[in-house]
Write a protein that holds these residues in place. Structure first.
Motif, PDB file in Angstrom:
ATOM      1  N   UNK A  51       0.952  -1.302   0.415  1.00 49.85           N
ATOM      2  CA  UNK A  51       0.018   0.456  -0.221  1.00 49.85           C
ATOM      3  C   UNK A  51       0.961   1.736  -0.089  1.00 49.85           C
ATOM      4  N   UNK A  52       2.468   1.354   0.706  1.00 48.07           N
ATOM      5  CA  UNK A  52       3.145   2.068  -0.092  1.00 48.07           C
ATOM      6  C   UNK A  52       4.111   2.187  -0.401  1.00 48.07           C
ATOM      7  N   UNK A  94     -15.450   6.806  10.186  1.00 44.81           N
ATOM      8  CA  UNK A  94     -14.579   7.904  10.923  1.00 44.81           C
ATOM      9  C   UNK A  94     -13.171   8.226  11.529  1.00 44.81           C
ATOM     10  N   UNK A  95     -12.453   7.219  11.404  1.00 41.01           N
ATOM     11  CA  UNK A  95     -11.279   7.604  11.091  1.00 41.01           C
ATOM     12  C   UNK A  95     -10.494   6.543  10.240  1.00 41.01           C
ATOM     13  N   UNK A  96      -9.662   6.235   9.927  1.00 44.11           N
ATOM     14  CA  UNK A  96      -8.906   5.201   9.208  1.00 44.11           C
ATOM     15  C   UNK A  96      -7.554   5.861   8.353  1.00 44.11           C
ATOM     16  N   UNK A  97      -6.583   4.664   8.925  1.00 49.85           N
ATOM     17  CA  UNK A  97      -5.469   4.933   8.290  1.00 49.85           C
ATOM     18  C   UNK A  97      -4.595   3.554   7.180  1.00 49.85           C
ATOM     19  N   UNK A  98      -4.432   3.350   6.188  1.00 43.39           N
ATOM     20  CA  UNK A  98      -3.864   2.870   5.217  1.00 43.39           C
ATOM     21  C   UNK A  98      -2.580   2.552   5.662  1.00 43.39           C
ATOM     22  N   UNK A  99      -2.024   1.537   6.585  1.00 41.23           N
ATOM     23  CA  UNK A  99      -0.353   1.170   6.503  1.00 41.23           C
ATOM     24  C   UNK A  99       0.196   0.156   5.675  1.00 41.23           C
ATOM     25  N   UNK A 100       1.568   0.229   5.503  1.00 40.36           N
ATOM     26  CA  UNK A 100       2.182  -0.689   4.282  1.00 40.36           C
ATOM     27  C   UNK A 100       1.556  -1.801   4.031  1.00 40.36           C
ATOM     28  N   UNK A 101       0.939  -3.051   4.781  1.00 42.16           N
ATOM     29  CA  UNK A 101       0.720  -3.820   4.430  1.00 42.16           C
ATOM     30  C   UNK A 101      -1.632  -4.392   5.122  1.00 42.16           C
ATOM     31  N   UNK A 102      -1.644  -3.281   5.838  1.00 45.64           N
ATOM     32  CA  UNK A 102      -2.819  -3.022   6.655  1.00 45.64           C
ATOM     33  C   UNK A 102      -3.447  -1.751   6.733  1.00 45.64           C
TER      34      UNK A 102
END
Length: 180
Positions: A51-52, A94-102
């Motif tokens: 994802x990154x 409400x809130x989210x984060x796309x991390x490299x593998x999750x």
């Protein structure tokens, strides 16, 4: 090095034996279409960093780096998350984060205000659709089977999870899902 998962014991994969012995982590008897807040973590298949783009410098630098640049697959996942309310009007992110593998997100299921209407879809239905759409658009299977969820119980719980999601990208190297 200690791996930080401020959310408790979350699992993204593990050994083959752990996967064969996978336990149901859902609250027994709980209706996951009930209005309220849900903290959801979804991991990539085999913890692949999809994802990154490139590397993201983290640490205690005086000058904070900007947010990570999402890869093409990361952009697809980001869009699928943002479009959840378009497909499910009673669901909000409400809130989210796309991390490299999750991915982490706070999913809010709202009360359905109408007497005659379709029931609110469950957390599993919503997350399943995000996984199917993003994998189809990416042209490859992206996700591990299942996902982790936590029913948000009160405002303090909500704030703790919000803070965790908000600071997670800057703590990537300390994260329990971090892999080289």
């Amino acid at each position: 090095m200690r791996r930080y998962c401020g959310t408790g014991s979350l699992s993204c994969g593990g050994s083959e034996m752990e996967r064969l012995d996978r336990k149901n982590i859902r609250l027994e008897g709980y209706d996951y279409s009930t209005p309220g807040g849900y903290f959801v973590t979804v991991c990539t298949k085999e913890k692949r960093k999809l994802f990154w783009d490139g590397t993201f410098p983290v640490g205690a630098d005086i000058i904070r780096p900007g947010p990570p640049t999402l890869s093409q697959v990361g952009q697809i996942v980001d869009r699928a998350i943002r479009e959840i309310p378009d497909h499910y009007p009673h669901a909000k992110i409400n809130k989210y984060a796309v991390m490299p593998n999750h991915v982490h997100m706070i999913l809010i299921l709202e009360e359905n205000g109408r007497i005659i209407s379709a029931p609110t879809k469950s957390v599993s239905t919503i997350i399943g659709q995000v996984k199917r759409i993003s994998s189809k658009l990416a042209g490859q299977p992206i996700w591990q089977k299942g996902f982790y969820d936590h029913v948000i119980r009160d405002e303090a719980d909500h704030l703790r999870i919000w803070e965790y999601i908000d600071t997670n990208p800057g703590k990537w190297q300390e994260d329990c899902y971090y892999i080289l």
